[in-house]
Design an enzyme around this catalytic site. Structure first.
Site, PDB file in Angstrom:
ATOM      1  N   HIS A   3      82.276  10.393 -17.540  1.00 52.46           N
ATOM      2  CA  HIS A   3      83.296   9.565 -18.192  1.00 52.46           C
ATOM      3  C   HIS A   3      84.156   8.831 -17.162  1.00 52.46           C
ATOM      4  O   HIS A   3      84.447   7.638 -17.299  1.00 52.46           O
ATOM      5  CB  HIS A   3      84.175  10.444 -19.079  1.00 52.46           C
ATOM      6  CG  HIS A   3      85.244   9.685 -19.808  1.00 52.46           C
ATOM      7  ND1 HIS A   3      84.975   8.847 -20.861  1.00 52.46           N
ATOM      8  CD2 HIS A   3      86.593   9.622 -19.612  1.00 52.46           C
ATOM      9  CE1 HIS A   3      86.100   8.312 -21.300  1.00 52.46           C
ATOM     10  NE2 HIS A   3      87.097   8.769 -20.553  1.00 52.46           N
ATOM     11  N   GLU A  20      76.475   9.711 -21.585  1.00 51.91           N
ATOM     12  CA  GLU A  20      77.595  10.389 -22.251  1.00 51.91           C
ATOM     13  C   GLU A  20      77.238  10.759 -23.689  1.00 51.91           C
ATOM     14  O   GLU A  20      77.585  11.847 -24.173  1.00 51.91           O
ATOM     15  CB  GLU A  20      78.825   9.477 -22.272  1.00 51.91           C
ATOM     16  CG  GLU A  20      79.767   9.650 -21.115  1.00 51.91           C
ATOM     17  CD  GLU A  20      81.039   8.858 -21.338  1.00 51.91           C
ATOM     18  OE1 GLU A  20      82.096   9.319 -20.889  1.00 51.91           O
ATOM     19  OE2 GLU A  20      80.986   7.783 -21.968  1.00 51.91           O
ATOM     20  N   ASN A  33      59.241  22.866   4.335  1.00 45.20           N
ATOM     21  CA  ASN A  33      58.286  23.786   4.945  1.00 45.20           C
ATOM     22  C   ASN A  33      58.359  25.162   4.291  1.00 45.20           C
ATOM     23  O   ASN A  33      57.338  25.799   4.015  1.00 45.20           O
ATOM     24  CB  ASN A  33      58.576  23.897   6.445  1.00 45.20           C
ATOM     25  CG  ASN A  33      57.638  24.860   7.148  1.00 45.20           C
ATOM     26  OD1 ASN A  33      56.488  24.558   7.406  1.00 45.20           O
ATOM     27  ND2 ASN A  33      58.154  26.051   7.456  1.00 45.20           N
TER      28      ASN A  33
END
Length: 682
Positions: free
Chosen positions: A46, A68, A418
């Site tokens: 918002h 929203e 990794n």
């Protein structure tokens, strides 16, 4: 309103809110029933929407508004949280990040988001939605019908302003248009505007002005200006307060009524709204989003300010020059033996030392600025690899110099990739070994002395040392003679060799033989080093040691012929003077017995090709240095003493000079080269 002056602030705060969205979405995936987390995501989204609309980036504001709507449907229990829905929301956050980065690079922040908006609309409507990677399907962004604020509006409002007003009214707050008329003979109109703003800001949130803030600052208006205020105070109270300002002739307050919004488009609460505020100290306006005074302590004061990093760099450069001059003064004082001068220099040294600590602390940044990007990356990689992985982060508040922070991100990415690809096994393999199907990767940081340690630990398969050795022999990384003398740790650290990879096939994650060698070279270029401990079947621990700062370091100054060299104290164990007769030979290498350990000797004159047939002295000056668990003795002519110096780069033309990491200017104006101990210890 000219928004360019607020662009940097907008970019910084947008990144913060998007990072908050990512963090809370990851939490929500683990706790899908916790609506408090949804509210946190909603609050960040918002605020971002409001800032974007204020700055004129409507595409960002529109996409955030659609996101929203989905979040609002979740917290109103219209739809349930699923991994598929979160994938779409994560995609929206990714797009928003790309749009913000585009603005930072000088672009417009526009992006084709039609398919994503269509997917968000389907989710809101309770329909299944999938965003394809190709983004071939286009959808039309839903538009909101124009709405009126009042039957005969004084001002025109955009969608965002209408939403904010509607939200506030739903929560019981008043929205007023306040028109203030100044006396015709008012000489300082901008000052009176500033005073009115100050009063109104204490009573609520200013969401709009007419004329614009810039016009008000430049006094580019007649006598009347209008402010839209959201407040919980009544009109008569506001009128009385504003009329107390000198040279205010009239105040007219009109309530904003007759708002009509589709209920589905409105969130349940209003948390904050962008506020255009005139700051008292400078008279300049501030368009940074501010939290509503309804949710914060009105008496709490802001203890932090935002400073452009370039200013800190300039400050650091100026202080580095001061450190050089301080060294020069100390040198002069020691030669003149003047008590008053010595006392003054000592005092200046203490004060400048305190100032140095303050400046260095100002440049320190928590490693969480780097760590924050990893949870989302691990989530995505785990899904790509069909593995279940939990990332634990410890010590994210640990601070490092900004220069180090800027460089450490990529090496950590390689280490994590990794660990996920080679370290953590598949759920089936883990269950077969009696392990939990979810693997754990722990990323921790902590201070120790003048260093910061960053560790990456996993409970995976560990390093298959036989397989690593076989690959190393095949690629010529080591010879069979050398391989026979390697310790368990040295075997594990063979994976740091350039181009080394044990992956059977090349994937998007690893297998190309690049990554860990980049980690090693980058860390060593920062004055640090990396060690590996691994137990096959139990997991691996990668430990990175880094200096706190790269700007001002403590060194031991030594003589080599007529030249002065500097050896960083962070690498030194101790200094010693040994008899030449105590030097031994082993495998064509000169060594000494140092406290029960065999330490190889490195003659710096040989390294820097300075020897001119000088005879061996009866005694040798040796600096014992270390790199991890390895040591070496650097042979020098004599010791000068310890000193704090400013580390300077050798420039682009001297980047590949062996065993030299930089240079410094001493108090007498002489240049001293800084020895790179990591390059000398094999």
């Amino acid at each position: 309103m000219d928004t360019n002056q607020y662009l940097e602030m907008f970019l910084e705060e947008s990144k913060e809110h998007l990072q908050a969205c990512n963090e809370h979405l990851l939490e929500l995936e683990k706790n899908p029933e916790d609506l408090a987390i949804v509210n946190e995501v909603f609050r960040s989204a918002h605020t971002l929407k409001g800032m974007s609309a204020t700055m004129g980036y409507e595409d960002i504001a529109d996409l955030t508004h659609k996101m929203e709507n989905v979040l609002d449907a979740i917290r109103n229990s219209k739809i349930s949280v699923t991994t598929e829905i979160l994938d779409i929301v994560f995609q929206a956050v990714d797009y928003l990040e790309e749009m913000v980065m585009d603005i930072e690079a000088g672009g417009t922040g526009k992006k084709d988001v039609q398919e994503l908006v269509s997917a968000l609309n389907k989710i809101e409507a309770g329909q299944p939605a999938i965003v394809s990677p190709e983004m071939e399907t286009a959808a039309t962004v839903a538009t909101v019908e124009p709405q009126t604020v009042q039957e005969t509006p004084m001002l025109q409002y955009d969608d965002y302003e209408l939403t904010v007003i509607g939200q506030s009214q739903e929560q019981g707050f008043h929205a007023f248009e306040i028109s203030v008329t100044l006396r015709e003979d008012c000489l300082l109109k901008a000052a009176r505007v500033f005073m009115v703003f100050g009063i109104l800001e204490k009573s609520g949130e200013i969401v709009k002005t007419k004329p614009s803030v810039e016009q008000l600052e430049n006094e580019d208006f007649d006598e009347t200006f209008t402010v839209v205020l959201i407040t919980n105070e009544d009109a008569s109270s506001l009128e009385a307060k504003v009329l107390k300002v000198s040279e205010v002739d009239n105040v007219e307050i009109r309530p904003i009524t007759n708002t009509s919004y589709p209920k589905s488009d409105l969130p349940a609460v209003i948390e904050s709204a962008p506020e255009v505020a005139v700051t008292k100290d400078s008279g300049k306006s501030d368009a940074s989003p501010k939290k509503s005074r309804r949710t914060t302590n009105a008496h709490s004061a802001n203890k932090t300010i935002r400073v452009n990093i370039d200013r800190l760099d300039i400050l650091m450069n100026l202080f580095e020059e001061l450190v050089i001059d301080r060294g020069r003064l100390q040198s002069i004082a020691s030669e003149l033996h003047n008590p008053d001068l010595n006392e003054t220099v000592e005092r200046m040294t203490r004060v400048s030392g305190d100032l140095q600590n303050i400046i260095l602390n100002m440049r320190m940044i928590p490693v969480e600025t780097v760590f924050n990007r990893f949870p989302k990356m691990v989530r995505q990689l785990a899904r790509d690899l069909n593995k279940k992985i939990n990332l634990e982060i410890i010590g994210a508040e640990t601070e490092l110099d900004r220069t180090v922070i800027d460089e450490i991100g990529d090496p950590l990415v390689h280490l994590i990739r990794n660990a996920l690809d080679h370290g953590i096994e598949s759920p089936e393999e883990r269950l077969a070994k009696g392990k939990p199907e979810e693997g754990t990767v722990t990323l921790r940081a902590y201070h120790s002395g003048n260093h910061v340690f960053i560790e990456l630990e996993d409970d995976g398969a560990g390093i298959n040392k036989e397989r690593v050795l076989q690959k190393a022999l095949e690629r010529g990384v080591v010879t069979e003679e050398t391989a026979a003398t390697l310790t368990e740790r040295q075997l594990a650290e063979l994976i740091l060799a350039s181009g080394f990879s044990t992956a059977e096939k090349i994937t998007d994650v690893s297998g190309r033989g690049v990554g860990l060698d980049v980690v090693k070279s980058t860390i060593e270029s920062l004055g640090g080093y990396i060690t590996i401990d691994s137990k096959e079947g139990q997991g691996s621990l990668f430990q990175v040691q880094l200096p706190l700062t790269l700007s001002i370091i403590s060194v031991m100054l030594v003589n080599l012929d007529k030249d002065i060299y500097a050896i960083p104290l962070s690498s030194i164990i101790e200094t010693a003077i040994i008899q030449t007769s105590d030097i031994l030979n082993a495998h064509n290498q000169k060594v000494i017995d140092f406290r029960g350990s065999i330490v190889p000797l490195v003659n710096l004159k040989d390294i820097f090709e300075m020897r001119e047939g000088s005879e061996l002295e009866e005694f040798q000056s040796v600096v014992i240095v270390r790199k991890g668990d390895k040591m070496a003795g650097l042979v020098v002519d004599s010791f000068i003493g310890q000193q704090e110096i400013v580390l300077k780069s050798l420039g682009n033309y001297l980047q590949s000079v062996f065993a030299i990491s930089g240079a410094t200017i001493l108090g007498n104006g002489q240049v001293a080269l800084i020895v790179d101990c990591n390059a000398l210890i094999k």
